[in-house]
Write a protein that holds these residues in place. Structure first.
Motif, mmCIF file in Angstrom:
data_model
loop_
_atom_site.group_PDB
_atom_site.id
_atom_site.type_symbol
_atom_site.label_atom_id
_atom_site.label_comp_id
_atom_site.label_asym_id
_atom_site.label_seq_id
_atom_site.Cartn_x
_atom_site.Cartn_y
_atom_site.Cartn_z
ATOM 1 N N VAL A 1 54.800 45.939 52.895
ATOM 2 C CA VAL A 1 54.019 46.475 54.012
ATOM 3 C C VAL A 1 54.247 45.666 55.285
ATOM 4 C CG1 VAL A 1 52.270 47.503 52.515
ATOM 5 C CG2 VAL A 1 51.973 45.154 53.304
ATOM 6 N N HIS A 2 54.620 44.397 55.127
ATOM 7 C CA HIS A 2 54.905 43.572 56.298
ATOM 8 C C HIS A 2 56.180 44.046 57.000
ATOM 9 C CE1 HIS A 2 51.922 40.308 55.484
ATOM 10 N NE2 HIS A 2 52.037 40.806 54.261
ATOM 11 N N TYR A 3 57.148 44.519 56.210
ATOM 12 C CA TYR A 3 58.376 44.979 56.853
ATOM 13 C C TYR A 3 58.147 46.298 57.594
ATOM 14 C CZ TYR A 3 63.319 43.954 57.488
ATOM 15 O OH TYR A 3 64.533 43.570 58.010
ATOM 16 N N ALA A 4 57.282 47.149 57.074
ATOM 17 C CA ALA A 4 56.954 48.378 57.800
ATOM 18 C C ALA A 4 56.347 48.036 59.167
ATOM 19 C CB ALA A 4 55.992 49.231 56.983
ATOM 20 N N ARG A 5 55.464 47.047 59.203
ATOM 21 C CA ARG A 5 54.851 46.627 60.471
ATOM 22 C C ARG A 5 55.899 45.996 61.393
ATOM 23 N NH1 ARG A 5 49.162 46.200 60.423
ATOM 24 N NH2 ARG A 5 49.321 44.720 62.138
ATOM 25 N N THR A 6 56.803 45.213 60.821
ATOM 26 C CA THR A 6 57.857 44.580 61.619
ATOM 27 C C THR A 6 58.727 45.631 62.293
ATOM 28 O OG1 THR A 6 57.900 42.713 60.067
ATOM 29 C CG2 THR A 6 59.781 42.959 61.542
ATOM 30 N N LEU A 7 59.123 46.638 61.538
ATOM 31 C CA LEU A 7 59.976 47.698 62.080
ATOM 32 C C LEU A 7 59.255 48.501 63.160
ATOM 33 C CD1 LEU A 7 61.506 48.623 58.672
ATOM 34 C CD2 LEU A 7 62.893 48.111 60.691
ATOM 35 N N ALA A 8 57.970 48.742 62.974
ATOM 36 C CA ALA A 8 57.199 49.443 64.005
ATOM 37 C C ALA A 8 57.200 48.637 65.305
ATOM 38 C CB ALA A 8 55.770 49.683 63.518
ATOM 39 N N ALA A 9 57.090 47.313 65.176
ATOM 40 C CA ALA A 9 57.099 46.460 66.366
ATOM 41 C C ALA A 9 58.471 46.461 67.034
ATOM 42 C CB ALA A 9 56.706 45.036 65.975
ATOM 43 N N TRP A 10 59.541 46.445 66.249
ATOM 44 C CA TRP A 10 60.886 46.501 66.829
ATOM 45 C C TRP A 10 61.118 47.829 67.551
ATOM 46 C CZ3 TRP A 10 63.717 44.473 61.853
ATOM 47 C CH2 TRP A 10 63.570 43.080 61.782
ATOM 48 N N CYS A 11 60.658 48.929 66.960
ATOM 49 C CA CYS A 11 60.781 50.234 67.629
ATOM 50 C C CYS A 11 60.006 50.245 68.944
ATOM 51 C CB CYS A 11 60.290 51.347 66.712
ATOM 52 S SG CYS A 11 61.488 51.889 65.476
ATOM 53 N N ALA A 12 58.828 49.649 68.947
ATOM 54 C CA ALA A 12 58.040 49.585 70.178
ATOM 55 C C ALA A 12 58.792 48.801 71.249
ATOM 56 C CB ALA A 12 56.682 48.942 69.898
ATOM 57 N N ASN A 13 59.469 47.724 70.851
ATOM 58 C CA ASN A 13 60.272 46.958 71.806
ATOM 59 C C ASN A 13 61.431 47.792 72.336
ATOM 60 O OD1 ASN A 13 58.720 44.650 71.579
ATOM 61 N ND2 ASN A 13 60.066 43.667 70.089
ATOM 62 N N LEU A 14 62.077 48.568 71.458
ATOM 63 C CA LEU A 14 63.188 49.409 71.885
ATOM 64 C C LEU A 14 62.719 50.469 72.876
ATOM 65 C CD1 LEU A 14 66.127 50.272 71.746
ATOM 66 C CD2 LEU A 14 65.609 51.540 69.643
ATOM 67 N N VAL A 15 61.566 51.059 72.616
ATOM 68 C CA VAL A 15 61.008 52.042 73.543
ATOM 69 C C VAL A 15 60.711 51.392 74.891
ATOM 70 C CG1 VAL A 15 59.010 53.515 74.012
ATOM 71 C CG2 VAL A 15 60.069 53.535 71.742
ATOM 72 N N GLU A 16 60.088 50.222 74.846
ATOM 73 C CA GLU A 16 59.717 49.530 76.088
ATOM 74 C C GLU A 16 60.944 49.166 76.928
ATOM 75 O OE1 GLU A 16 57.349 45.471 77.552
ATOM 76 O OE2 GLU A 16 57.414 46.017 75.419
ATOM 77 N N HIS A 17 62.020 48.817 76.266
ATOM 78 C CA HIS A 17 63.224 48.364 76.970
ATOM 79 C C HIS A 17 64.369 49.368 76.838
ATOM 80 C CE1 HIS A 17 61.385 44.418 77.594
ATOM 81 N NE2 HIS A 17 61.041 44.423 76.318
ATOM 82 N N TRP A 18 64.038 50.635 76.683
ATOM 83 C CA TRP A 18 65.046 51.648 76.417
ATOM 84 C C TRP A 18 66.143 51.685 77.482
ATOM 85 C CZ3 TRP A 18 66.802 54.315 72.513
ATOM 86 C CH2 TRP A 18 67.610 55.431 72.736
ATOM 87 N N GLU A 19 65.786 51.716 78.727
ATOM 88 C CA GLU A 19 66.790 51.826 79.785
ATOM 89 C C GLU A 19 67.716 50.616 79.790
ATOM 90 O OE1 GLU A 19 64.971 52.575 83.533
ATOM 91 O OE2 GLU A 19 64.129 54.517 82.927
ATOM 92 N N GLU A 20 67.161 49.427 79.595
ATOM 93 C CA GLU A 20 67.995 48.228 79.560
ATOM 94 C C GLU A 20 68.920 48.243 78.349
ATOM 95 O OE1 GLU A 20 64.642 48.356 79.863
ATOM 96 O OE2 GLU A 20 63.865 46.497 80.747
ATOM 97 N N CYS A 21 68.399 48.719 77.202
ATOM 98 C CA CYS A 21 69.211 48.766 75.990
ATOM 99 C C CYS A 21 70.354 49.771 76.125
ATOM 100 C CB CYS A 21 68.334 49.124 74.787
ATOM 101 S SG CYS A 21 67.239 47.785 74.255
ATOM 102 N N VAL A 22 70.066 50.935 76.706
ATOM 103 C CA VAL A 22 71.106 51.944 76.918
ATOM 104 C C VAL A 22 72.164 51.403 77.878
ATOM 105 C CG1 VAL A 22 71.578 54.206 77.929
ATOM 106 C CG2 VAL A 22 69.655 53.916 76.361
ATOM 107 N N ALA A 23 71.733 50.704 78.909
ATOM 108 C CA ALA A 23 72.689 50.132 79.860
ATOM 109 C C ALA A 23 73.575 49.089 79.187
ATOM 110 C CB ALA A 23 71.941 49.507 81.040
ATOM 111 N N GLU A 24 73.031 48.399 78.191
ATOM 112 C CA GLU A 24 73.769 47.326 77.524
ATOM 113 C C GLU A 24 74.744 47.834 76.474
ATOM 114 O OE1 GLU A 24 74.982 43.461 76.621
ATOM 115 O OE2 GLU A 24 73.781 44.192 78.309
ATOM 116 N N VAL A 25 74.319 48.803 75.637
ATOM 117 C CA VAL A 25 75.158 49.212 74.501
ATOM 118 C C VAL A 25 75.507 50.694 74.488
ATOM 119 C CG1 VAL A 25 74.239 47.347 73.075
ATOM 120 C CG2 VAL A 25 73.159 49.609 72.971
#
Length: 428
Positions: A356-380
């Motif tokens: 269950v800890h990994y499910a929470r970890t992945l949710a947090a990583w997805c939230a980071n990706l959403v927050e930084h979506w434009e920067e991530c798209v510009a990078e990769v």
């Protein structure tokens, strides 16, 4: 691609014939057809014939992944950095029936497409397993290095946006419901250190050390002389810079090196955090035997890895994960891990599940990706960013549904008299 004739059936109607019950989402296709409720919260848009060919010519989840990564299949109602809600709805409510062979022919003729020539896959896709033999036998040093670089050398900047300041790409341990991702990652490192009973002056080997999180923690918080090894040049460079920034050169070191080439032995502790998934089940005996030979008598191993929820299924991942995320990755049940550790003459002292800890970890990583979506798209690029959103959201769902798990296995090397030095009760 040639046309047999003008289509006599729409794509929407073809899909409707294969759905059992009601379609839980709205589906719209480039031929103007649609299926499913018009007011659905989630809408799938098939934008091109290439997307249809992806769907019809690739096995299992690979066709949909190809169409999505290439931009030929769009998901509306969710952010591409976190399509969790769409995946949960589709997996929970969409029921497709397998068509009979004669029905397949009828549908294809009705759609007006033949022969079905698979389009070239998106550039983010790795070679299929059977073609990787040109890189060497599976889990040879050369092939392992190529597989690791495919996944981990994407971009340190991209990973910093997704993983957060800790640059830790493994399951966090949440001490409570309110803990942040950074707090949970620090808790994980602290727990590993306490399970290993790290003390000043001891020597730690961290195999598959990533960006050096465990190495840095052990040196900074416990005064341990820590050596980390990784097959990713980008990770090693990042970790080396962090070590210098924190002034820990006398205690911490990260090498760009295959663990099998480490010559030192006599370590007080070995941590393997997120590496066993890349080893290959057939190589477990050699892997844990190698670790045992690097430990001093009384030394400890902490193995942290993703596992299957059973010990009977196939170890290999599905085609999407294998070609876009973890080439050559394999998962086994925790019982298989424990057996391999014990067969290497290490004594298992503790075994713990953090699913269950990994499910929470992945949710947090997805939230980071959403927050930084434009920067991530510009990078990769948007295609790679879509891969990560799809992979992390899908993995979160798999952990939540107990399809996969995450286990710690703590073991000790006993001396020739059977003495392990382990206390009567756990101290962590």
């Amino acid at each position: 691609m040639t046309l047999l004739s003008r289509p006599t059936i729409s794509i929407g109607d073809a899909l409707s014939t294969l759905v059992r019950g009601d379609l839980p989402v709205r589906f719209e296709a480039y031929d103007g057809s649609a299926a499913g409720p018009a007011d659905a919260d989630i809408r799938l848009e098939l934008r091109s014939e290439r997307g249809l060919r992806y769907l019809l010519t690739a096995p299992r989840d690979l066709g949909m992944a190809r169409a999505y990564v290439a931009g030929d299949l769009a998901l509306h109602g969710v952010h591409p950095g976190d399509p969790y809600a769409a995946l949960a709805l589709l997996q929970g409510s969409l029921r497709l029936r397998p068509p009979a062979p004669t029905e397949v022919v009828h549908l294809l003729r009705g759609l007006g497409v033949a022969p079905l020539v698979p389009p070239a896959p998106p550039p983010q896709e790795h070679l299929p397993r059977w073609r990787r033999t040109v890189e060497g036998l599976r889990h040879s040093m050369g092939r392992d290095a190529e597989a690791i670089q495919h996944h981990y050398d994407v971009s340190n900047v991209f990973y910093r946006h997704v993983l957060g300041p800790s640059m830790t790409y493994t399951c966090a341990v949440y001490p409570d419901e309110t803990a942040s991702l950074e707090q949970a990652q620090e808790t994980k490192y602290d727990l590993v250190a306490r399970k290993l009973d790290l003390r000043p002056g001891q020597r730690l080997l961290d195999i598959g050390c990533g960006w050096g999180g465990m190495v840095l923690h052990a040196a900074r918080e416990h005064g341990v002389r820590a050596l980390g090894v990784t097959l990713s040049q980008a990770q090693a460079e990042w970790a080396g810079e962090r070590i210098r920034e924190e002034g820990l050169e006398d205690l911490a070191e990260v090498r760009h090196l295959d663990y099998r080439l480490v010559e030192e032995d006599g370590f007080d502790a070995v941590s393997s955090i997120g590496l066993t998934e890349h080893i290959g089940v057939r190589n477990y005996p050699a892997y844990f035997g190698w670790i045992r030979d690097r430990l001093r008598p009384g030394g400890r191993l902490l193995n942290h890895c993703i596992t299957r929820a059973d010990n009977t299924g196939r170890a290999t991942a599905g085609p999407f994960i294998d070609r876009y995320v973890f080439p050559d990755g394999e998962l086994a049940g925790s019982g298989t891990i424990v057996t391999a550790v014990e067969d290497a003459r290490l004594e298992v002292q503790h075994h713990e599940n953090f699913r269950v800890h990994y499910a929470r970890t992945l949710a947090a990583w997805c939230a980071n990706l959403v927050e930084h979506w434009e920067e991530c798209v510009a990078e990769v690029g948007e295609g790679t960013a879509r891969v990560w959103g799809l992979y992390m959201a899908g993995s979160r769902l798999a952990f939540e549904r107990n399809e996969i798990q995450l286990h710690h296995v703590l073991a000790t090397r006993t001396d020739e008299h059977g003495v392990s030095g382990y206390p009567l009760r756990h101290t962590f």
